[in-house]
Design a protein around this motif. Structure first.
Motif, mmCIF file in Angstrom:
data_model
loop_
_atom_site.group_PDB
_atom_site.id
_atom_site.type_symbol
_atom_site.label_atom_id
_atom_site.label_comp_id
_atom_site.label_asym_id
_atom_site.label_seq_id
_atom_site.Cartn_x
_atom_site.Cartn_y
_atom_site.Cartn_z
ATOM 1 N N THR A 59 0.830 -1.210 0.000
ATOM 2 C CA THR A 59 0.000 0.000 0.000
ATOM 3 C C THR A 59 0.860 1.254 0.000
ATOM 4 O O THR A 59 0.573 2.218 -0.721
ATOM 5 C CB THR A 59 -0.933 0.006 1.234
ATOM 6 N N LEU A 60 1.923 1.261 0.791
ATOM 7 C CA LEU A 60 2.816 2.422 0.828
ATOM 8 C C LEU A 60 3.523 2.618 -0.512
ATOM 9 O O LEU A 60 3.701 3.751 -0.972
ATOM 10 C CB LEU A 60 3.840 2.269 1.954
ATOM 11 N N GLN A 63 0.987 4.182 -3.053
ATOM 12 C CA GLN A 63 0.118 5.234 -2.526
ATOM 13 C C GLN A 63 -0.011 6.439 -3.453
ATOM 14 O O GLN A 63 -1.034 7.126 -3.441
ATOM 15 C CB GLN A 63 0.637 5.686 -1.151
ATOM 16 N N THR A 64 1.002 6.718 -4.240
ATOM 17 C CA THR A 64 0.963 7.909 -5.092
ATOM 18 C C THR A 64 0.452 7.627 -6.509
ATOM 19 O O THR A 64 0.378 8.542 -7.328
ATOM 20 C CB THR A 64 2.374 8.530 -5.179
ATOM 21 N N GLY A 111 -7.390 0.429 -0.370
ATOM 22 C CA GLY A 111 -7.685 1.671 -1.090
ATOM 23 C C GLY A 111 -9.131 1.872 -1.487
ATOM 24 O O GLY A 111 -9.526 2.998 -1.824
ATOM 25 N N GLY A 183 -3.464 9.562 -5.821
ATOM 26 C CA GLY A 183 -3.305 9.019 -4.480
ATOM 27 C C GLY A 183 -3.153 10.140 -3.478
ATOM 28 O O GLY A 183 -2.777 11.267 -3.811
ATOM 29 N N TYR A 320 -3.884 10.038 6.128
ATOM 30 C CA TYR A 320 -3.282 8.787 5.676
ATOM 31 C C TYR A 320 -4.356 7.706 5.569
ATOM 32 O O TYR A 320 -4.271 6.658 6.217
ATOM 33 C CB TYR A 320 -2.199 8.325 6.666
ATOM 34 N N GLU A 322 -5.254 5.492 3.318
ATOM 35 C CA GLU A 322 -4.944 4.181 2.771
ATOM 36 C C GLU A 322 -3.996 3.407 3.678
ATOM 37 O O GLU A 322 -4.093 2.189 3.798
ATOM 38 C CB GLU A 322 -4.393 4.315 1.355
ATOM 39 N N PHE A 323 -3.071 4.115 4.338
ATOM 40 C CA PHE A 323 -2.232 3.432 5.315
ATOM 41 C C PHE A 323 -3.093 2.922 6.467
ATOM 42 O O PHE A 323 -2.924 1.796 6.940
ATOM 43 C CB PHE A 323 -1.152 4.364 5.859
#
Length: 357
Positions: A59-60, A63-64, A111, A183, A320, A322-323
């Protein structure tokens, strides 16, 4: 907007069904490949643990990326992995395809809620989340029975292939109807990767998720043991009762989408419903009708909890999302495994092969 949310719900349906696909096909897989039921069960166990270990780092890393491109890719990955099952009779290759699908599964669920909320405009977050999470209930009510029936009539590989085809169709609809959404902007660490942010509330919610889901799966994994002890419940009635559970889940999701309640209230109400249903199971129920009522309540309650917790997690970490969702997904999957193990201990099912019969 409704078309886009519907596409996400359909994507949730094929994604969640993909996780559960081997459940109804284990005996056929084991017989066709010449392996034990316990070994075939690794297709489920490994999938869950890969999600647990990979969801936060993947996920990290993603993320963008534009959300539309990411979800189109993930749907394509599901289609490829499920479709490729039709081309292999090798267990190791089958397990590898499950691992690849699981790597995409975690980031998909991390997400999906924040993507839905970002495209929903003024719609309450819990309602947008409920719409896309309806795919979970559909996976239980329609997805697993449909794949199992397909496998029974045409072979277990066709059961996988059918959902590979569905994923491909939904991917094409996603290309047409999903909006481009970048993202979330996040602070980056020295490595240049998005920097995670823990908070006391987020960690508390991860703990609450772990406890509730563990408690749910401690009993749900072995619910058939309870049901078969009730007079008048045979194999055919048991199938109907499990279907009633799924219908209850669909109704719970529908209720959440109609009434905008705070995530904390949804979680509290759903948790109370699960506790009540499990308590009622300990009472000697007189027959299938009363058991159906308890299962309907239970299915409704767990769906409310899932939407409530997911919405609460995002609300607690708006910078944050999605994290935070990845942490939630990780806690959820640990809860699934822990609940099954703990439930097996308390019910005396200590042999892992019993979990997959």
């Amino acid at each position: 907007m409704i078309k886009a949310l519907s596409v996400l719900a359909a994507g949730a349906f094929v994604s969640q069904t993909t996780e559960y696909l081997p459940v109804g096909l284990l005996n056929q897989i084991a017989e066709h490949l010449g392996i034990s039921g316990a070994k075939a069960g690794m297709l489920i166990t490994v999938y869950a643990w890969v999600i647990t270990l990979s969801v936060i780092p993947v996920t990290l890393l993603t993320q963008t990326i534009d959300r539309k491109k990411l979800f189109v890719f993930l749907l394509g990955l599901i289609a490829l992995c499920n479709g490729s099952v039709m081309l292999t009779d090798n267990f190791v290759m089958l397990l590898l395809l499950r691992v690849i699908a699981a790597l995409g599964h975690g980031v998909f669920w991390a997400g999906i809620a924040s993507y839905a909320i970002s495209m929903a405009g003024s719609m309450p977050a819990s309602r947008a989340t409920a719409i896309v999470f309806s795919g979970i209930s559909l996976a239980i009510v329609i997805g697993v029975p449909l794949s199992t029936a397909t496998g029974n009539y045409y072979g277990w590989q066709k059961g996988f292939g059918l959902f590979g085809l569905f994923s491909l169709i939904i991917m094409c609809l996603a290309v047409r109807w999903l909006p481009c959404v970048h993202g979330p902007t996040a602070k980056v660490g020295p490595s240049g990767l998005p920097k995670p942010a823990f908070s006391g509330l987020l960690c508390l919610l991860a703990g609450v998720t772990l406890l509730i889901i563990t408690a749910h799966f401690m009993s749900y994994t072995y619910v058939t043991v309870f049901l078969r002890s009730i007079p008048g419940i045979n194999a055919d009635v048991l199938t109907i009762l499990l279907f009633v559970f799924g219908v209850g889940g669909a109704c719970g999701t529908l209720l959440v989408s109609r009434f905008s309640l705070k995530p904390s209230l949804l979680t509290l109400a759903g948790g109370a419903g699960i506790a009540l249903a499990q308590a009622l199971l300990l009472i000697t129920l007189p027959g299938p009708l009363s058991a159906g009522g308890v299962l309907f309540l239970w299915g409704c309650a767990i769906s409310v909890v899932i939407v409530g917790l997911q919405s609460w997690v995002i609300e607690a970490s708006r910078d944050y999302p999605e994290f935070a969702s990845a942490l939630y997904v990780m806690s959820f999957n640990i809860g699934i495994g822990s609940g099954a193990v703990a439930g097996g201990y308390f019910t005396g099912t200590k042999d892992s092969s019993d979990l997959f019969r």
